[in-house]
Design an enzyme around this catalytic site. Structure first.
Site, PDB file in Angstrom:
ATOM      1  N   GLY A   1      55.960 -38.306  74.592  1.00 45.36           N
ATOM      2  CA  GLY A   1      55.591 -39.166  75.710  1.00 45.36           C
ATOM      3  C   GLY A   1      56.823 -39.438  76.557  1.00 45.36           C
ATOM      4  O   GLY A   1      57.727 -38.610  76.644  1.00 45.36           O
ATOM      5  N   CYS A   2      56.883 -40.607  77.147  1.00 46.44           N
ATOM      6  CA  CYS A   2      58.043 -40.979  77.971  1.00 46.44           C
ATOM      7  C   CYS A   2      59.311 -40.875  77.121  1.00 46.44           C
ATOM      8  O   CYS A   2      59.379 -41.436  76.031  1.00 46.44           O
ATOM      9  CB  CYS A   2      57.872 -42.403  78.496  1.00 46.44           C
ATOM     10  SG  CYS A   2      59.304 -43.002  79.415  1.00 46.44           S
ATOM     11  N   PHE A   3      60.297 -40.176  77.645  1.00 46.26           N
ATOM     12  CA  PHE A   3      61.492 -39.936  76.834  1.00 46.26           C
ATOM     13  C   PHE A   3      62.379 -41.154  76.645  1.00 46.26           C
ATOM     14  O   PHE A   3      63.224 -41.179  75.763  1.00 46.26           O
ATOM     15  CB  PHE A   3      62.305 -38.751  77.331  1.00 46.26           C
ATOM     16  CG  PHE A   3      62.554 -38.617  78.808  1.00 46.26           C
ATOM     17  CD1 PHE A   3      62.741 -39.697  79.650  1.00 46.26           C
ATOM     18  CD2 PHE A   3      62.621 -37.350  79.365  1.00 46.26           C
ATOM     19  CE1 PHE A   3      62.983 -39.543  81.005  1.00 46.26           C
ATOM     20  CE2 PHE A   3      62.871 -37.170  80.722  1.00 46.26           C
ATOM     21  CZ  PHE A   3      63.055 -38.275  81.537  1.00 46.26           C
TER      22      PHE A   3
END
Length: 167
Positions: free
Chosen positions: A10-12
């Site tokens: 997902g969002c890093f």
């Protein structure tokens, strides 16, 4: 010996924060893996045209932390039943995955994937060899360190579990 592995979850931002907490992880870099476009920008990746994944490059000391433990932490941070999504983040760039560079790691990773997949009716985590990795823009690096109140899809109790695993 220093090794590397690449995780997309997902969002890093949140995944980078999780791995920075791990004893034996020496470096983290956020960026884009397996892009069909060289040196993509964040904006271009978000367009969905690059086939890139938001990814965290992990450099670790295998004498201090095992690949098995890194995989434990990775699976703790993601929902493997979601395709092209984690939390409220939706798009192909948020597809979860593990991208390896050392063929010797593949049997261990494959075994772990088979174990994890057996726990779910649907399992959408990619397992691929890393073709390329491009660093994200500077403002994405260490984002949650610079912006402690910044957005993160990983629940706070997961970070607590990771801290407890370090004891």
């Amino acid at each position: 010996m220093r090794k590397e592995i690449y995780f997309a979850g997902g969002c890093f931002w949140g995944l980078e924060k999780a791995f920075k907490m791990v004893n034996g992880v020496k470096e983290t870099t956020v960026g884009f893996s397996n892009s069909n476009t060289p040196f993509p920008s964040y904006r271009l990746v978000c367009s969905g045209t690059t086939d890139s994944r938001e990814t965290v490059k992990i450099i670790y000391e295998e004498e201090e932390v095992s690949l098995e433990k890194l995989l434990d932490i990775f699976f703790l941070c993601i929902d493997p039943t979601q395709k092209n999504q984690q939390g409220h983040d939706i798009g192909t760039q948020y597809q979860t995955g593990v991208y390896y560079t050392d063929e010797a790691d593949l049997p261990l990773i494959t075994k772990r994937f088979e174990e994890e997949a057996g726990n779910y009716p649907l399992f959408y985590v990619e397992l691929k060899k890393l073709d390329n990795f491009y660093d994200a823009e500077d403002y994405h690096q260490d984002y949650l360190d610079k912006n402690p109140q910044g957005y993160c899809h990983i629940p706070l109790n997961i970070y607590k579990k990771i801290r407890e695993m370090q004891k």
